[in-house]
Scaffold this active site. Structure first.
Site, PDB file in Angstrom:
ATOM      1  N   VAL A  18      -6.732  -9.029  68.287  1.00 41.83           N
ATOM      2  CA  VAL A  18      -8.156  -8.797  67.980  1.00 41.83           C
ATOM      3  C   VAL A  18      -8.709  -9.760  66.926  1.00 41.83           C
ATOM      4  CG1 VAL A  18      -7.419  -6.817  66.582  1.00 41.83           C
ATOM      5  CG2 VAL A  18      -9.794  -7.046  67.179  1.00 41.83           C
ATOM      6  N   HIS A  29      -8.639  -7.254  46.597  1.00 41.19           N
ATOM      7  CA  HIS A  29      -9.805  -6.801  47.363  1.00 41.19           C
ATOM      8  C   HIS A  29      -9.464  -5.516  48.125  1.00 41.19           C
ATOM      9  CE1 HIS A  29     -11.718  -6.391  51.314  1.00 41.19           C
ATOM     10  NE2 HIS A  29     -12.808  -6.917  50.798  1.00 41.19           N
ATOM     11  N   ASN A  30      -8.332  -5.519  48.791  1.00 42.87           N
ATOM     12  CA  ASN A  30      -7.946  -4.336  49.558  1.00 42.87           C
ATOM     13  C   ASN A  30      -7.668  -3.141  48.645  1.00 42.87           C
ATOM     14  OD1 ASN A  30      -8.029  -6.195  51.657  1.00 42.87           O
ATOM     15  ND2 ASN A  30      -6.293  -5.277  52.713  1.00 42.87           N
ATOM     16  N   LYS A  44      -1.618   0.591  55.468  1.00 45.73           N
ATOM     17  CA  LYS A  44      -0.780  -0.479  56.005  1.00 45.73           C
ATOM     18  C   LYS A  44      -0.040  -1.244  54.916  1.00 45.73           C
ATOM     19  CE  LYS A  44      -2.680  -1.690  60.503  1.00 45.73           C
ATOM     20  NZ  LYS A  44      -3.508  -2.716  61.174  1.00 45.73           N
ATOM     21  N   GLY A  72     -12.525  -7.206  58.975  1.00 46.56           N
ATOM     22  CA  GLY A  72     -12.097  -6.556  60.215  1.00 46.56           C
ATOM     23  C   GLY A  72     -12.500  -7.374  61.421  1.00 46.56           C
ATOM     24  N   LYS A 102      -7.110 -11.448  47.987  1.00 48.60           N
ATOM     25  CA  LYS A 102      -7.339 -10.571  49.148  1.00 48.60           C
ATOM     26  C   LYS A 102      -6.624  -9.233  48.950  1.00 48.60           C
ATOM     27  CE  LYS A 102      -8.440  -9.198  53.376  1.00 48.60           C
ATOM     28  NZ  LYS A 102      -7.489  -8.319  53.927  1.00 48.60           N
ATOM     29  N   GLU A 157     -10.863  -1.750  47.736  1.00 45.20           N
ATOM     30  CA  GLU A 157     -11.363  -1.050  48.934  1.00 45.20           C
ATOM     31  C   GLU A 157     -10.776   0.371  48.996  1.00 45.20           C
ATOM     32  OE1 GLU A 157     -10.837  -3.406  52.602  1.00 45.20           O
ATOM     33  OE2 GLU A 157      -9.921  -1.639  53.479  1.00 45.20           O
ATOM     34  N   SER A 199     -11.300 -11.100  55.138  1.00 44.58           N
ATOM     35  CA  SER A 199     -11.706  -9.691  55.182  1.00 44.58           C
ATOM     36  C   SER A 199     -12.952  -9.505  56.035  1.00 44.58           C
ATOM     37  CB  SER A 199     -11.984  -9.155  53.784  1.00 44.58           C
ATOM     38  OG  SER A 199     -12.477  -7.828  53.892  1.00 44.58           O
ATOM     39  N   ARG A 218      -3.734   9.158  49.203  1.00 45.80           N
ATOM     40  CA  ARG A 218      -3.395   9.036  50.634  1.00 45.80           C
ATOM     41  C   ARG A 218      -1.998   9.593  50.875  1.00 45.80           C
ATOM     42  NH1 ARG A 218      -5.871   3.517  53.379  1.00 45.80           N
ATOM     43  NH2 ARG A 218      -7.826   3.496  52.212  1.00 45.80           N
TER      44      ARG A 218
END
Ligand code: NBP
Length: 480
Positions: free
Chosen positions: A12, A185-186, A260, A130, A182, A189, A128, A287
């Site tokens: 994807v 960043h995640n 992930k 998606g 990155k 997020e 980033s 989580r």
């Protein structure tokens, strides 16, 4: 050999990125280990741009103009190493190999070093946004050498998102800097999503609002200071009604959040660097707790309040939650930027925090109106010791802190968990405390382990003879 850029790995992300390149007018070489994916891309979108498909790595490399620029979009870890090894054999000095996957920055440091020894430029590149970002314009965080960015940068900038005419892509720093940023960043997020989830929980369980009503609240917030992609999609998710049952979509989804690994990496790295990213850590732990389904089922009889709040002014409470969310979010970003500073110091990167905030304004998952304010804050003072010290943010938190304290205390009394809100508030109070109880911890450490301590009034390192006559000695053995 006429392709200007190549993409290998056409799942994807890779196929959307390839379509993005082609749509911007670049001749785009495409390749995938399993050629059916390449065929499918050409069959469906081949006429949208100038694609050069290949079935083998040899053909793929041969289809690219020198110096070759190849973006690898395969699963992080072993698969990425396998593809790098295979392509490295076919490339020539001066070529540029870009890893656009979510690789661990230490892997990127290792891979860059190995490639450099062969004369190949290796660029670890955080991407980033998606699927949709990859196709329409992501936020791009490339590391690697300045030299590689010189020829690669303009291509990446062209396919990135743009805000106010500026590309959401900038050279972050050498070797692993792009993947490091990155990763953070995640992490941010994760924190952002957790804070939004806590706000939802407070409005749902605490204030008794229905998901559709909360969707309205979030849509309303999205028109103000909290304007962001995540708030916007939260309203959309809460509006959704399940076709099968007619219930709110959010009520038919199992409440166990997946992950992930990038949030965990952010926290692990922060622990190693000694940076208190409490908001991000709590979001990863939350989580984890949500997924501990057996333990949660066994815990349902543990006593505690019901989660309902006694509210005489619901509108005032909603505004309190909004301000608590805003203040906690600022803390999460402040902590994330602290991790970037610590990482830059540790790994010798020259990272411009203002430039990072600027490329996060569009394309990426944490894109938000208030990133403009972060960019401005670092432009005004590039060495800002904490985002919380920027006048704009000091003012926002100051104006919102009564609300923040009310929300956290009411949630605690009602039995609604707010790990993000509460830990951020504790961090804020810890940061501004003139004295912390850490002095007592130093005393305890000295008591049981002779770990020594420093005094507020005298230079040097001291130890008290706790199991003797409790006199104090200086580290050099002198009685103080
Ligand atoms: P996946 O992470 O699902 O990877 C699938 C691709 O990896 C396929 O092209 C597959 O080829 C290829 N591949 C594998 Br698996 N093992 C390989 C090997 N040994 N040699 C060659 N190719 C191999 O794809 P994705 O979801 O498109 O993500 C790509 C990268 O982008 C990942 O690193 C991901 O973390 C990152 N990322 C994803 C998102 C997102 O929203 N999904 C966002 C940002 C970044 P095959 O077709 O032959 O099996």
């Amino acid at each position: 050999a006429r392709a200007e850029i190549g993409v290998t790995g056409l799942a994807v992300m890779g196929s959307n990125l390839a379509r993005n390149f082609a749509s911007k007018g670049f001749v785009t070489a495409v390749h995938n280990r399993t050629s059916s994916k390449t065929d499918a891309l050409i069959a469906e979108h081949g006429s949208d741009g100038d694609f050069v498909p290949s079935n083998t790595p040899e053909e793929f490399v041969a289809s690219l103009a020198v110096p070759r620029k190849i973006i690898i979009m395969v699963k992080a870890g072993g698969p990425t190493d396998a593809v790098i090894d295979e392509l490295s054999e076919l490339l020539e000095p001066g070529d540029i190999l870009i890893d656009g996957g979510n690789s661990l920055f230490q892997d990127t440091i290792r891979r860059e070093k190995a490639a450099r020894e062969k004369g190949i430029h290796f660029v670890g590149c955080g991407i980033s946004g998606g699927e949709e970002g990859a196709l329409k314009g992501p936020s791009i965080m490339p590391g690697g050498s300045k030299e590689a960015y010189g020829s690669l940068g303009p291509i990446l900038e062209k396919i990135s998102a743009h805000v106010d005419g500026a590309p959401c892509c900038t050279h972050i720093g050498t070797d692993g800097a792009g993947h490091f940023v990155k990763m953070v960043h995640n992490g941010i997020e994760y924190a952002d999503m957790q804070l939004i989830a806590e706000a939802y929980d407070l409005l749902r369980r605490g204030a008794g609002l229905e998901p559709a009503e909360i969707a309205e609240v979030f849509a309303d917030w999205n028109a103000g200071d909290l304007d962001s992609f995540l708030i916007e999609i939260t309203a959309e998710v809460l509006k959704q009604v399940d076709a099968k049952t007619g219930k709110p979509f959010v009520d038919v989804v199992v409440d166990a959040a997946g992950m992930k690994g990038t949030g965990t990496w952010t926290v692990q790295t922060a622990l190693t660097l000694g940076v208190p990213v409490t908001g991000i850590a709590e979001s990863v732990f939350a989580r984890g707790l949500s997924s501990a389904t057996a333990q949660r089922a066994a815990a349902k009889d543990l006593p505690g309040p019901s989660g309902q709040l006694e509210l005489d002014d619901r509108a005032a409470f909603i505004e309190d939650v909004r301000l608590a969310l805003y203040a906690s979010k600022i803390v999460a970003y402040a902590q994330g930027f602290d991790e970037i500073v610590a990482g830059a110091a540790e790994f010798d990167w020259d990272i411009d925090r203002g430039a990072v905030a600027k490329i996060w304004r569009g394309g990426c998952i944490i894109r938000a109106r208030f990133l403009n304010r972060i960019t401005e804050a670092y432009a005004e003072d590039p060495t800002l010791a904490s985002l919380l010290f920027a006048p704009f943010f000091t003012e926002v938190v100051s104006a919102g802190q009564d609300s923040w304290r009310r929300v956290v205390s009411r949630a605690a009394l009602a039995g609604i968990p707010t790990p993000g809100f509460a830990s951020s508030l504790s961090y804020y109070d810890g940061l501004r405390s003139e004295r912390l109880p850490a002095a007592l911890i130093q005393g305890q450490r000295d008591f049981f382990g002779a770990h020594t301590y420093k005094r507020v009034d005298t230079e040097g390192t001291f130890h008290t003879l706790w199991s003797g006559d409790r006199t104090e000695i200086q580290e050099d053995g002198q009685t103080a």
